[in-house]
Motif scaffolding. Structure first.
Motif, mmCIF file in Angstrom:
data_model
loop_
_atom_site.group_PDB
_atom_site.id
_atom_site.type_symbol
_atom_site.label_atom_id
_atom_site.label_comp_id
_atom_site.label_asym_id
_atom_site.label_seq_id
_atom_site.Cartn_x
_atom_site.Cartn_y
_atom_site.Cartn_z
ATOM 1 N N SER A 348 41.593 104.278 -6.572
ATOM 2 C CA SER A 348 41.059 105.647 -6.428
ATOM 3 C C SER A 348 42.181 106.630 -6.107
ATOM 4 C CB SER A 348 40.020 105.682 -5.306
ATOM 5 O OG SER A 348 38.905 104.884 -5.623
ATOM 6 N N SER A 350 43.411 111.155 -6.979
ATOM 7 C CA SER A 350 43.094 112.421 -7.648
ATOM 8 C C SER A 350 44.341 113.191 -8.041
ATOM 9 C CB SER A 350 42.216 113.302 -6.748
ATOM 10 O OG SER A 350 42.872 113.563 -5.525
ATOM 11 N N ASP A 375 39.731 113.306 -10.861
ATOM 12 C CA ASP A 375 39.320 112.505 -9.708
ATOM 13 C C ASP A 375 38.917 111.114 -10.209
ATOM 14 O OD1 ASP A 375 38.542 111.665 -7.196
ATOM 15 O OD2 ASP A 375 36.540 112.537 -7.363
ATOM 16 N N LYS A 377 37.718 107.380 -9.322
ATOM 17 C CA LYS A 377 37.111 106.519 -8.314
ATOM 18 C C LYS A 377 37.121 105.084 -8.820
ATOM 19 C CE LYS A 377 34.068 109.689 -5.812
ATOM 20 N NZ LYS A 377 34.659 110.934 -6.314
ATOM 21 N N ASP A 378 37.761 104.205 -8.071
ATOM 22 C CA ASP A 378 37.763 102.771 -8.370
ATOM 23 C C ASP A 378 36.461 102.189 -7.816
ATOM 24 O OD1 ASP A 378 38.049 100.009 -8.314
ATOM 25 O OD2 ASP A 378 39.844 100.025 -7.053
ATOM 26 N N ILE A 379 35.580 101.732 -8.720
ATOM 27 C CA ILE A 379 34.298 101.174 -8.281
ATOM 28 C C ILE A 379 34.151 99.721 -8.761
ATOM 29 C CG2 ILE A 379 33.101 103.374 -8.041
ATOM 30 C CD1 ILE A 379 31.950 102.990 -10.841
ATOM 31 N N TRP A 389 35.791 102.113 -13.359
ATOM 32 C CA TRP A 389 36.302 103.406 -12.933
ATOM 33 C C TRP A 389 35.321 104.508 -13.318
ATOM 34 C CZ3 TRP A 389 38.845 99.540 -15.315
ATOM 35 C CH2 TRP A 389 39.922 98.964 -14.649
#
Length: 449
Positions: A348, A350, A375, A377-379, A389
């Motif tokens: 994650s 930005s 932005d 976000k590593d999910i 992502w």
């Protein structure tokens, strides 16, 4: 594609000069025969009663941004376009054949004719909702494969034609409640195109055309949408192969000018696969993603239980017609419970540069940048074995995201597999409400060793 446009003019100019001064051998799909002005021409046959004059005129008008290469190739007369019904026409004189899947499913004789054509070197496109396993079955292909090289120059062969129902007999799926797709189901595409010619750019073509009406309801892609995609894929093949030939001949052409045999100023690298996800709104193409990837195998001298693999995914997002690319969702899924994800990058963030770093035995260290600083976000999920992502920004038009995922696979199976999914959301600011619309495309990457 936008990054090829400037070079296409240079490459074509060099090619024209080389054809005048250097009558070297070349044959479509083979290494050596005689060069002529038509060396890179393609005859395309579409089994349809429609003539598609309107679609071709629209492309040649230059008003469709994403068809700049198609316009250039059509303007040069490189594509001869024919239509009719396959049952009544000889298919042997065409390089590219386009049929609706329903016509092929219902006609055993046509299946045999297309099987014969593809074995003789033609590229066959089937459209209207088809999986690659069904494509292989209808055309009596033992396998659908492409070749590629990893970053270390090692050649690898990838396979696409195995049905999930057959694989499930010998491979147990992970229990994954967050799976991005229906486990055990084959991926279905609007267009699948393939040729047995391993030297051809875009040897395998898979396309999804995600079309929506003006209320945001999903609608079927039209025959015209398919023809535009086939013409674009064919134009890209002609354009790249012209450039490759020009680059290869440039040292011979300019050798008399320099004792060092001047090299071509620019080269292009062909790709064996073309994976496109379009999104259309109210009949207008408003965005797309196009994906390339490299699968690599790491070597461990001490581990006799596991083999190690990683995928480097290189995907570009484009927006058109005043729309913005505002959201991007990417999934790298390890489907079988015998395999285990090890790591995925980037994390994650930005801002700044983005790093892909996997230690031994993968030994991968890469980086890339994104001009818009979205932005990210590593999910991803270690327990469920996927890298994932969620990326957002005001407009990511033209950006290329390059995530990577590493995993280990049991040696006894000698089979590595990953499912890659890209979803891109386009939005438009307007006086009236216009719903966001999204593209969706998946590919199963399979490697036997």
């Amino acid at each position: 594609m936008k990054r090829k446009k400037a070079f296409g003019i240079v490459g074509s100019t060099v090619l024209a000069a080389s054809l005048l001064l250097n009558p070297y051998s070349f044959q479509w799909g083979k290494d050596e025969s005689k060069v002529s002005a038509s060396s890179f021409n393609r005859d395309v046959y579409v089994s349809s009663q429609n003539d598609f004059d309107k679609a071709i005129a629209e492309i040649k008008s230059g008003k469709i941004q994403e068809h700049d290469i198609s316009k250039k190739v059509l303007d040069k007369g490189k594509i001869k376009f024919s239509n009719g019904k396959g049952k009544k026409a000889s298919l042997e004189s065409y390089e590219d054949l386009v049929f609706h899947i329903d016509e092929v499913r219902s006609d055993k004789h046509l299946q045999k004719d297309l099987a014969k054509a593809i074995k003789k070197g033609a590229k066959v496109y089937l459209y209207g909702g088809i999986s690659i396993p069904e494509f292989a079955d209808l055309l009596s292909l033992e396998k659908v494969t492409t070749k590629g090289k990893d970053s270390k120059g090692i050649e690898m062969t990838y396979r696409y034609d195995e049905s999930e129902s057959e694989l499930a007999k010998t491979n147990k799926y992970k229990d994954n409640p967050e799976s991005a797709y229906e486990q055990g189901e084959d991926f279905i595409y609007d267009v699948v195109g393939y040729t047995l010619d391993e030297e051809e750019h875009n040897q395998l073509v898979v396309t999804n055309i995600n079309a929506f009406d003006e209320e945001g309801n999903k609608v079927e892609a039209t025959e015209e949408d398919v023809i535009k995609d086939v013409l674009m894929a064919t134009s890209e093949t002609i354009d790249v192969e012209e450039q490759e030939y020009a680059a290869a001949q440039a040292p011979k052409l300019f050798g008399f000018l320099s004792p060092n045999n001047a090299k071509a100023a620019t080269t292009v690298k062909s790709s064996s696969t073309r994976i496109y996800g379009y999104v259309k709104y109210g009949g207008t193409n408003v965005g797309r993603t196009y994906t390339d990837w490299v699968l690599q195998r790491g070597k461990s001298e001490t581990d006799s239980t596991w083999d190690y693999f990683n995928v480097l995914d290189k995907t570009t997002i484009d927006a058109y017609s005043g729309w913005r690319a505002t959201k991007w969702w990417i999934d790298h899924d390890i489907p079988y419970d015998r395999d285990y994800i090890w790591d995925w990058d980037p994390g994650s963030t930005s801002s700044g540069s983005y790093d892909i770093s996997f230690g031994a035995p993968w030994s991968v260290g890469l980086g890339f940048t994104l001009s818009t600083d979205p932005d990210i976000k590593d999910i991803g999920n270690q327990d469920l074995d996927f890298g994932r992502w969620d990326i957002t920004d005001y407009n990511m038009d033209g950006e290329r995201f390059e995530p990577g995922t590493a995993w280990k696979s049991r040696q006894s199976y000698k089979h590595a597999r990953m499912n890659i999914t890209h979803r891109a959301t386009m939005t438009k600011v307007s006086d009236k409400y216009i719903p966001p619309v999204s593209s969706n495309i998946s590919i199963a990457v399979s490697y036997y060793y």
